[in-house]
Write a protein that holds these residues in place. Structure first.
Motif, PDB file in Angstrom:
ATOM      1  N   VAL A  29      -1.126 107.354  54.621  1.00  0.00           N
ATOM      2  CA  VAL A  29      -1.547 108.441  53.745  1.00  0.00           C
ATOM      3  C   VAL A  29      -2.633 107.939  52.780  1.00  0.00           C
ATOM      4  CG1 VAL A  29      -0.780 109.999  51.912  1.00  0.00           C
ATOM      5  CG2 VAL A  29       0.685 109.584  53.899  1.00  0.00           C
ATOM      6  N   THR A  30      -2.394 106.741  52.208  1.00  0.00           N
ATOM      7  CA  THR A  30      -3.315 106.184  51.220  1.00  0.00           C
ATOM      8  C   THR A  30      -3.899 104.892  51.753  1.00  0.00           C
ATOM      9  OG1 THR A  30      -1.937 107.076  49.463  1.00  0.00           O
ATOM     10  CG2 THR A  30      -3.556 105.419  48.822  1.00  0.00           C
ATOM     11  N   LEU A  31      -5.194 104.741  51.564  1.00  0.00           N
ATOM     12  CA  LEU A  31      -5.868 103.526  52.022  1.00  0.00           C
ATOM     13  C   LEU A  31      -6.702 102.982  50.859  1.00  0.00           C
ATOM     14  CD1 LEU A  31      -6.738 101.689  54.446  1.00  0.00           C
ATOM     15  CD2 LEU A  31      -8.570 103.316  54.854  1.00  0.00           C
ATOM     16  N   ALA A  32      -6.528 101.711  50.551  1.00  0.00           N
ATOM     17  CA  ALA A  32      -7.359 101.075  49.521  1.00  0.00           C
ATOM     18  C   ALA A  32      -8.442 100.281  50.231  1.00  0.00           C
ATOM     19  CB  ALA A  32      -6.519 100.159  48.636  1.00  0.00           C
ATOM     20  N   CYS A  33      -9.715 100.655  49.996  1.00  0.00           N
ATOM     21  CA  CYS A  33     -10.847 100.027  50.685  1.00  0.00           C
ATOM     22  C   CYS A  33     -10.854  98.525  50.421  1.00  0.00           C
ATOM     23  CB  CYS A  33     -12.160 100.649  50.213  1.00  0.00           C
ATOM     24  SG  CYS A  33     -13.619  99.830  50.891  1.00  0.00           S
TER      25      CYS A  33
ATOM     26  N   VAL B  20     -11.923 112.085  55.233  1.00  0.00           N
ATOM     27  CA  VAL B  20     -11.488 111.062  54.275  1.00  0.00           C
ATOM     28  C   VAL B  20     -11.952 111.465  52.879  1.00  0.00           C
ATOM     29  CG1 VAL B  20     -11.700 108.647  53.601  1.00  0.00           C
ATOM     30  CG2 VAL B  20     -11.585 109.280  56.026  1.00  0.00           C
ATOM     31  N   ARG B  21     -10.990 111.482  51.942  1.00  0.00           N
ATOM     32  CA  ARG B  21     -11.313 111.935  50.591  1.00  0.00           C
ATOM     33  C   ARG B  21     -11.108 110.780  49.609  1.00  0.00           C
ATOM     34  NH1 ARG B  21      -8.509 114.390  46.463  1.00  0.00           N
ATOM     35  NH2 ARG B  21      -6.553 114.275  47.602  1.00  0.00           N
ATOM     36  N   LEU B  22     -12.086 110.658  48.714  1.00  0.00           N
ATOM     37  CA  LEU B  22     -12.011 109.599  47.703  1.00  0.00           C
ATOM     38  C   LEU B  22     -11.029 110.020  46.604  1.00  0.00           C
ATOM     39  CD1 LEU B  22     -13.264 106.905  46.630  1.00  0.00           C
ATOM     40  CD2 LEU B  22     -14.908 108.329  45.403  1.00  0.00           C
TER      41      LEU B  22
ATOM     42  N   ILE C  90     -13.717 100.862  57.593  1.00  0.00           N
ATOM     43  CA  ILE C  90     -12.341 100.369  57.442  1.00  0.00           C
ATOM     44  C   ILE C  90     -11.509 100.876  58.614  1.00  0.00           C
ATOM     45  CG2 ILE C  90     -10.480 100.049  55.771  1.00  0.00           C
ATOM     46  CD1 ILE C  90     -12.327 101.767  53.865  1.00  0.00           C
ATOM     47  N   GLU C  91     -10.653  99.994  59.104  1.00  0.00           N
ATOM     48  CA  GLU C  91      -9.787 100.378  60.220  1.00  0.00           C
ATOM     49  C   GLU C  91      -8.417 100.779  59.676  1.00  0.00           C
ATOM     50  OE1 GLU C  91      -9.196  98.322  64.428  1.00  0.00           O
ATOM     51  OE2 GLU C  91      -8.062  97.317  62.849  1.00  0.00           O
TER      52      GLU C  91
ATOM     53  N   THR D 263     -15.032 105.636  57.294  1.00  0.00           N
ATOM     54  CA  THR D 263     -16.073 105.100  56.420  1.00  0.00           C
ATOM     55  C   THR D 263     -15.705 105.398  54.969  1.00  0.00           C
ATOM     56  OG1 THR D 263     -17.719 105.457  58.120  1.00  0.00           O
ATOM     57  CG2 THR D 263     -18.526 105.129  55.868  1.00  0.00           C
ATOM     58  N   CYS D 264     -15.739 104.364  54.140  1.00  0.00           N
ATOM     59  CA  CYS D 264     -15.403 104.550  52.724  1.00  0.00           C
ATOM     60  C   CYS D 264     -16.477 105.401  52.056  1.00  0.00           C
ATOM     61  CB  CYS D 264     -15.290 103.190  52.030  1.00  0.00           C
ATOM     62  SG  CYS D 264     -15.041 103.334  50.243  1.00  0.00           S
ATOM     63  N   PRO D 265     -16.119 106.550  51.495  1.00  0.00           N
ATOM     64  CA  PRO D 265     -17.127 107.385  50.844  1.00  0.00           C
ATOM     65  C   PRO D 265     -17.687 106.763  49.570  1.00  0.00           C
ATOM     66  CG  PRO D 265     -14.956 108.434  50.779  1.00  0.00           C
ATOM     67  CD  PRO D 265     -14.785 107.109  51.423  1.00  0.00           C
TER      68      PRO D 265
END
Lengths: 49, 419
Positions: free
Chosen positions: B25-29, B43-45, B16-17, B8-10
């Motif tokens: 390592v890095t995910l862009a919502c 998950v850290r913003l 997001i899957e 879940t995007c904080p």
């Protein structure tokens, strides 16, 4: 000569022709039969600042 | 094989899957564009953005088969170097790993990260017995990020990128503060990519903007020299317009007249000459020069009175000249010369009259005061010399034609060099 160049040459010729016709009839949209905005009214003076 | 994981995007709360869970390592919502650190369970913003990066030719989540392997697009980058802009798509297959799809200038390349480093000797590199020559070496900036990546990336990241070529095959070297990576890039046809993925043509990166000189020479759908010919033709046409106005405005017949006007007095009428218009229609030009007064103006109301019909054609002029001093120093404004152009005067003989009235600035001289320049005179006066001529040159018309002529090649030049 490309189509665009042909069209532009025709545009130039049209403007030269229009200029010749307007001069022949002594017509211009920039004559002084009307007072311009800057010379209308009673007060005149410098517009400096 | 990795199992997809949902997070879940904080920042926006969107679900997001993660398709390459365990590697990413890095995910862009995809909903808000915020960058997330998904290396750990929590998950850290990293950076919150308000809008998701959009307008990619292929959006993450698309699946397609290239080289007999089904790939999923899991991330997309928009990057630039100088005026060049391109898009890079990170492909993932659980068994084959990661690959790159690069879209630049309407062409596509398929990239594979090298595990064996080429031998670097400055202007060329050697890889698996073949030599690649240095083509470009410049800073590359990442301008948009969407999807997931196996390294930490963010908008604004910069790396030093060098490209080495052997024919149409390229080796790309990217040097950042942490590492040096090499990628082999081979060209693939647009048809292959479009068969594999849904490509949004309108979001394909455009070719880099040519510089002004290059843009002047080249334009889509035109021969290289056309724009130069256009400017040349416009120049010739403008010269013809000048000559035509000069030749067709005649014949020029003039009459001279003189008038003296008292400053501050009532308007006075003067007859300043007689002219004959011999053509069916002609312009008439009246020029006036005055003596060197200061801080005065003279209103001039002209009338051309046809001797035969007594019909009048009116026009207006003014002579004014002011001087003063302000914080910037002395200034002056106006002229002791003026020109009045009267259009479409029919054939006939005309008496030229002028009603002239002169006044002072900021106020008229006091009645009865003595003019230091003329102590024995009755009052301050302004002398005016008139010349009335048939014919005339309309500079307003000339410049209007210049704008109409040069606007066409000007707009084309702007169109080629617009952003």
């Amino acid at each position: 000569m490309t189509k665009r160049m042909t069209l532009f040459t025709a545009w130039c010729a049209l403007l030269v022709l229009m200029s010749a016709i307007s001069t022949w009839y002594g017509w211009t949209p920039f004559s002084d039969e009307e007072r311009s905005g800057s010379t209308s009214g009673y007060y005149r003076g410098p517009t400096h600042k | 094989m990795t199992e997809p994981r949902a997070v879940t995007c904080p920042s926006c709360g969107g679900s997001i899957e993660i398709r390459a869970a365990g590697y990413t390592v890095t995910l862009a919502c995809r909903y808000c564009g915020s960058l997330l650190d998904v290396a750990n369970e929590d998950v850290r913003l990293i950076t919150a953005y308000r809008r998701a990066a959009k307008n990619f030719a292929i959006m993450p989540g698309a699946r397609g088969t290239l080289f007999d392997v089904e790939w999923e697009v899991i991330g997309a980058l928009r990057r630039r170097s100088g005026s060049a802009v391109w898009q890079e798509f990170l492909l993932f297959n659980p068994y084959s790993g990661y690959r790159w799809l690069v879209a630049a200038d309407g062409e596509w390349q398929f990239g594979t990260m090298l595990l064996d480093r080429p031998e670097d000797d400055g202007m060329a590199v050697s890889w698996r017995g073949r030599s690649f020559t240095l083509e470009d070496d410049a800073e590359i900036e990442t301008t948009a990020v969407v999807g997931e990546f196996y390294w930490r990336t963010a908008r604004g990241d910069t790396v030093q990128g060098a490209t080495f070529a052997n024919g149409r095959e390229q080796l790309s070297r990217e040097t950042s503060a942490d590492e040096v990576t090499w990628t082999q890039l081979i060209p693939i046809t647009t048809e292959w990519v479009e068969e594999a993925f849904t490509v949004e043509e309108r979001h394909m990166p455009r070719a880099p903007r040519p510089d002004l000189a290059e843009g002047f020479r080249k334009a889509p759908g035109m021969e290289e020299s056309d724009l130069g010919f256009m400017f040349f033709s416009a120049m010739i046409a403008l010269f013809l317009i000048f000559v035509v106005q000069m030749l067709l405005s005649g014949p020029r017949v003039c009459a001279d007249g003189r008038a003296t006007v008292e400053v501050g007095a009532a308007t006075s009428a003067h007859r300043i000459g007689t002219i004959e218009v011999r053509r069916p229609w002609q312009m008439v030009t009246i020029t006036v020069d005055s003596d060197s007064f200061n801080n005065r103006w003279v209103d001039l109301d002209y009338s051309l009175v046809n001797r035969k019909t007594q019909q009048s054609i009116d026009a207006y002029g003014i002579v004014e000249f002011y001087t003063g001093t302000d914080s910037d120093g002395p200034w002056s404004e106006g002229s002791h010369h003026a020109e009045t152009l009267i259009s479409q005067v029919p054939r006939g003989t005309y008496d030229v009259f002028v009603d002239a009235g002169s006044h002072g600035w900021p106020s008229d001289p006091v009645p009865g005061s003595i003019d230091p320049a003329n102590p024995w005179g009755s009052g301050e006066t302004v002398a005016l010399w008139f010349r009335s001529c048939t014919g005339g040159f309309s500079w307003g018309m000339f410049w209007l034609m210049a704008v109409l002529l040069f606007s066409v090649p000007g707009v084309i030049l702007w169109w080629r060099n617009r952003d």
